[in-house]
Motif scaffolding. Structure first.
Motif, PDB file in Angstrom:
ATOM      1  N   GLY A  99      84.848  21.135  70.751  1.00 10.95           N
ATOM      2  CA  GLY A  99      85.752  21.920  71.685  1.00 10.95           C
ATOM      3  C   GLY A  99      85.691  21.463  73.082  1.00 10.95           C
ATOM      4  N   GLY A 100      84.650  20.712  73.638  1.00  9.74           N
ATOM      5  CA  GLY A 100      84.620  20.360  74.853  1.00  9.74           C
ATOM      6  C   GLY A 100      83.602  21.140  75.799  1.00  9.74           C
ATOM      7  N   GLY A 101      82.717  22.055  75.171  1.00  8.61           N
ATOM      8  CA  GLY A 101      82.018  22.844  76.094  1.00  8.61           C
ATOM      9  C   GLY A 101      80.325  22.059  75.946  1.00  8.61           C
ATOM     10  N   TRP A 102      79.568  23.005  76.176  1.00 13.41           N
ATOM     11  CA  TRP A 102      78.187  22.534  76.257  1.00 13.41           C
ATOM     12  C   TRP A 102      77.191  23.372  76.415  1.00 13.41           C
ATOM     13  N   ILE A 103      75.841  23.012  76.230  1.00 14.35           N
ATOM     14  CA  ILE A 103      74.587  23.872  76.177  1.00 14.35           C
ATOM     15  C   ILE A 103      73.639  23.661  77.124  1.00 14.35           C
ATOM     16  N   TYR A 104      73.105  24.472  78.024  1.00 15.87           N
ATOM     17  CA  TYR A 104      71.943  24.085  79.004  1.00 15.87           C
ATOM     18  C   TYR A 104      70.783  24.675  78.476  1.00 15.87           C
ATOM     19  N   PHE A 138      78.247  27.340  77.076  1.00 22.93           N
ATOM     20  CA  PHE A 138      79.472  27.232  77.932  1.00 22.93           C
ATOM     21  C   PHE A 138      80.494  26.754  77.143  1.00 22.93           C
ATOM     22  N   ASP A 139      81.735  27.381  77.400  1.00 24.12           N
ATOM     23  CA  ASP A 139      82.988  26.813  76.704  1.00 24.12           C
ATOM     24  C   ASP A 139      83.441  25.547  77.529  1.00 24.12           C
ATOM     25  N   LYS A 140      84.597  24.995  77.519  1.00 21.94           N
ATOM     26  CA  LYS A 140      85.122  23.720  78.253  1.00 21.94           C
ATOM     27  C   LYS A 140      85.457  24.113  79.530  1.00 21.94           C
ATOM     28  N   ASN A 141      85.975  25.329  79.900  1.00 16.56           N
ATOM     29  CA  ASN A 141      85.918  25.595  81.023  1.00 16.56           C
ATOM     30  C   ASN A 141      84.906  26.367  81.984  1.00 16.56           C
ATOM     31  N   GLY A 142      83.718  26.303  81.374  1.00 16.73           N
ATOM     32  CA  GLY A 142      82.324  26.585  82.178  1.00 16.73           C
ATOM     33  C   GLY A 142      82.071  28.018  82.097  1.00 16.73           C
ATOM     34  N   LYS A 143      82.911  28.781  81.277  1.00 19.60           N
ATOM     35  CA  LYS A 143      82.539  30.148  81.020  1.00 19.60           C
ATOM     36  C   LYS A 143      81.230  30.298  80.167  1.00 19.60           C
ATOM     37  N   ILE A 144      80.329  31.185  80.683  1.00 23.65           N
ATOM     38  CA  ILE A 144      79.204  31.480  79.719  1.00 23.65           C
ATOM     39  C   ILE A 144      79.754  32.186  78.432  1.00 23.65           C
ATOM     40  N   ILE A 145      79.433  31.765  77.313  1.00 26.99           N
ATOM     41  CA  ILE A 145      79.973  32.397  76.087  1.00 26.99           C
ATOM     42  C   ILE A 145      78.771  32.995  75.303  1.00 26.99           C
ATOM     43  N   ASP A 146      77.460  32.534  75.357  1.00 25.04           N
ATOM     44  CA  ASP A 146      76.422  32.911  74.689  1.00 25.04           C
ATOM     45  C   ASP A 146      75.029  32.609  75.463  1.00 25.04           C
ATOM     46  N   ALA A 147      74.293  33.260  75.149  1.00 29.65           N
ATOM     47  CA  ALA A 147      72.903  32.989  75.434  1.00 29.65           C
ATOM     48  C   ALA A 147      71.712  33.506  74.779  1.00 29.65           C
ATOM     49  N   TYR A 148      70.561  32.632  74.189  1.00 31.81           N
ATOM     50  CA  TYR A 148      69.673  33.124  73.174  1.00 31.81           C
ATOM     51  C   TYR A 148      68.662  32.191  73.433  1.00 31.81           C
ATOM     52  N   PRO A 149      67.448  32.760  72.777  1.00 33.78           N
ATOM     53  CA  PRO A 149      66.091  32.042  72.667  1.00 33.78           C
ATOM     54  C   PRO A 149      66.266  30.954  71.701  1.00 33.78           C
ATOM     55  N   VAL A 150      65.712  29.675  72.076  1.00 32.72           N
ATOM     56  CA  VAL A 150      65.329  28.791  70.995  1.00 32.72           C
ATOM     57  C   VAL A 150      63.932  28.582  70.774  1.00 32.72           C
ATOM     58  N   LEU A 151      62.777  28.798  71.654  1.00 31.72           N
ATOM     59  CA  LEU A 151      61.468  28.631  71.094  1.00 31.72           C
ATOM     60  C   LEU A 151      60.850  29.939  71.939  1.00 31.72           C
ATOM     61  N   LYS A 152      60.149  30.681  71.013  1.00 31.41           N
ATOM     62  CA  LYS A 152      59.133  31.814  71.596  1.00 31.41           C
ATOM     63  C   LYS A 152      57.799  31.416  71.647  1.00 31.41           C
ATOM     64  N   GLY A 153      56.998  32.239  72.316  1.00 32.62           N
ATOM     65  CA  GLY A 153      55.502  32.552  71.981  1.00 32.62           C
ATOM     66  C   GLY A 153      54.627  31.306  72.390  1.00 32.62           C
ATOM     67  N   ILE A 157      62.258  23.027  92.790  1.00 33.99           N
ATOM     68  CA  ILE A 157      63.287  22.762  92.103  1.00 33.99           C
ATOM     69  C   ILE A 157      63.222  22.332  90.868  1.00 33.99           C
ATOM     70  N   THR A 158      63.727  22.734  89.598  1.00 29.51           N
ATOM     71  CA  THR A 158      63.607  22.395  88.289  1.00 29.51           C
ATOM     72  C   THR A 158      64.678  22.146  87.473  1.00 29.51           C
ATOM     73  N   GLY A 159      64.564  21.482  86.459  1.00 31.88           N
ATOM     74  CA  GLY A 159      65.516  21.193  85.343  1.00 31.88           C
ATOM     75  C   GLY A 159      67.004  20.550  85.697  1.00 31.88           C
ATOM     76  N   PRO A 160      67.136  19.601  86.618  1.00 34.76           N
ATOM     77  CA  PRO A 160      68.359  19.110  87.023  1.00 34.76           C
ATOM     78  C   PRO A 160      69.170  18.540  85.821  1.00 34.76           C
ATOM     79  N   ALA A 161      70.247  18.880  85.423  1.00 37.75           N
ATOM     80  CA  ALA A 161      71.078  18.159  84.416  1.00 37.75           C
ATOM     81  C   ALA A 161      72.602  18.205  84.597  1.00 37.75           C
ATOM     82  N   VAL A 162      73.340  17.344  84.414  1.00 40.56           N
ATOM     83  CA  VAL A 162      74.715  17.114  84.478  1.00 40.56           C
ATOM     84  C   VAL A 162      75.278  17.633  83.204  1.00 40.56           C
ATOM     85  N   SER A 163      76.533  18.485  83.191  1.00 38.88           N
ATOM     86  CA  SER A 163      77.205  18.665  81.966  1.00 38.88           C
ATOM     87  C   SER A 163      77.858  17.429  81.117  1.00 38.88           C
ATOM     88  N   PRO A 164      78.092  17.369  80.060  1.00 41.96           N
ATOM     89  CA  PRO A 164      78.569  16.508  79.324  1.00 41.96           C
ATOM     90  C   PRO A 164      79.997  15.562  79.878  1.00 41.96           C
TER      91      PRO A 164
END
Length: 469
Positions: free
Chosen positions: A126-131, A149-164, A429-436
């Protein structure tokens, strides 16, 4: 073997560095998925019996998008800081997308992690992305989190991927769209940092957690990149006496014809040594300036097997030295960010503000940028850390200290600041990345304005669609 070959790097030293600095844009503007597919090298170490046969697992000729405006090619001088404390060129704007200890999504119980570090973006349907972003905290507070993020750059979810986990510093994206998160610590010969493979699209599950790959080494990991055509990974170690490593997959790790490895378990871990330098020498020592230095011809290198790869590498080096044995490889001062593109491995050494280029076809190493060789006006990058090459073909370099900038490396060997953070003097400064889609740049201030890990801030820069001077 793959039939694809990247443009040959000139052997004439007068032409070579200019070529390496221009090579980022040879693929044109591509999507992130296409760019990652382009990361394969070609023909590394043809005489090395440990070098694998290239199964051509990815298409080395990514689809090229219609040419679009490159916001990093030319921009104005930095303007006064905005309300978020961010100095940007004209036409750029910032917003804060996450703060440590706060919920990025209203009403959610998930809180953004402390000490945000390395990161990357991934496309979604759908044209969105994950950071994704690492948490450089001691266990059990380390790990990886994601903003969706959705295709318009709105944050639609946030979650852990790796813990501990512990000390998740940088890492790197893979061509098969996973995130390799690197732990940066070494406590004892047996207790040391690992590399964890994470799925950015899958929230943490106790039943199916991400997997660590001990064969990629036990040490203070910084960053990692992948050469899929030759089935190799390159890694950096941010520690006293730290090395630059590569992991060479064998056919059981990465079967012929497979699009991606099935595991990292039985290949060989190796360290980089410049042929003209003795083992265990500091590659940046002034005594070797005539052999390897900025403005010097490329140096031939050898990859040596790691001693006791299943044990903490700093501890092993100390043990070998105590026994009168020189450890394999050379020391690279505070080796940090690393990226693979067009058959070249680019990595930085932060303490001396250098960017290095390893030519996989010719097996040579050279310095393509030295921040100590110019003025701040022309060499803005000081103490480089995380690096990324964008889909526009520009190398972005984040500063570990200095005046907290993200700089763009220019073709002529200079750099220009595209962002400076004001009031965050005790951060990095950390983690520079450009959206797809090429519309946004993400990064974090690891310790925020207070200098405390619990006050990290993750920013988004909206990039202009036309030149504003």
């Amino acid at each position: 073997m793959s039939q694809h070959t990247y443009p040959a790097v000139p052997l004439d030293f007068s032409l070579r560095r200019a070529f390496l600095l221009k090579t980022f844009r040879t693929a044109g503007a591509v999507s992130l998925a296409g760019f990652l597919a382009a990361c394969g090298g070609d023909g590394d170490d043809p005489a090395d019996p440990t070098a694998p046969v290239d199964p051509d697992p990815v298409d080395p000729n990514p689809p090229v998008e219609p040419e679009k405006f490159n916001p990093f090619a030319q921009f104005s001088a930095l303007q006064p800081a905005d309300a978020n404390g961010v100095m940007l060129p004209k036409g750029f704007s910032s917003r804060i997308v996450a703060r440590s200890g706060q919920a990025p999504v209203s009403g959610s119980s998930f809180l953004w992690h402390a000490a945000p570090d390395g990161g990357a973006c991934y496309p979604t349907d759908g044209g969105g992305w994950i950071y994704v972003s690492n948490a450089e905290m001691t266990a059990p507070l380390g790990g990886v989190s994601a903003l969706k993020f959705d295709k318009n750059g709105k944050i639609i979810d946030a979650y852990p991927v790796l813990k501990g986990t512990s000390g998740n510093c940088a890492g790197g994206p893979t061509p098969w769209n996973t995130w390799l998160s690197c732990e940066e610590f070494e406590l004892t010969q047996q207790i040391a940092g690992l590399v964890w493979e994470c799925d950015p699209y899958r929230p943490w599950s106790d039943a199916t957690p991400p997997r660590a790959w001990p064969a990629l080494g036990k040490y203070a990991h910084e960053a990692v990149c992948v050469d899929p055509a030759n089935r190799m990974l390159y890694l950096t170690e941010d520690a006293g006496g730290g090395r630059v490593y590569r992991y060479v997959c064998d056919s059981t790790d990465w079967p012929a014809g497979a699009e991606r490895p099935v595991k990292f378990e039985s290949g060989q871990l190796q360290v980089l040594r410049i042929d003209a330098l003795p083992r265990d020498a500091n590659a940046s020592d002034a005594a070797y300036a005539d052999i390897v230095g900025f403005g010097k011809p490329p140096a031939s290198v050898t990859w040596e097997p790691v001693a006791f790869p299943d044990q903490g590498q700093k501890s092993i080096r100390d043990t070998l030295r105590a026994g009168g044995i020189l450890p394999p490889g050379n020391y690279f001062q505070k080796a940090e960010g690393i990226w693979f593109f067009n058959g070249i491995v680019f990595f930085v050494t932060s303490s001396n503000s250098r960017i290095w280029a390893y030519d996989t076809a010719n097996r040579t190493l050279e310095i393509i940028f030295d921040g100590k060789q110019g003025t701040p006006e022309t060499h803005s990058i000081d103490e480089p850390d995380n690096i990324t090459i964008t889909s526009f073909g520009e190398m972005l370099v984040a500063e570990d200290a200095g005046n907290l900038e993200i700089g763009v490396l220019r073709d002529n060997g200079t750099s220009q600041a595209v962002m400076r953070l004001v009031g965050h003097d005790d951060s990095e400064i950390t983690g520079p990345a450009v959206s797809p889609d090429g519309t946004r740049l993400y990064f974090s201030s690891q310790r925020g304005a207070t200098g405390r890990s619990e006050d990290g801030i993750t920013f988004e820069i909206l990039l202009p669609t036309k030149l504003v001077l």
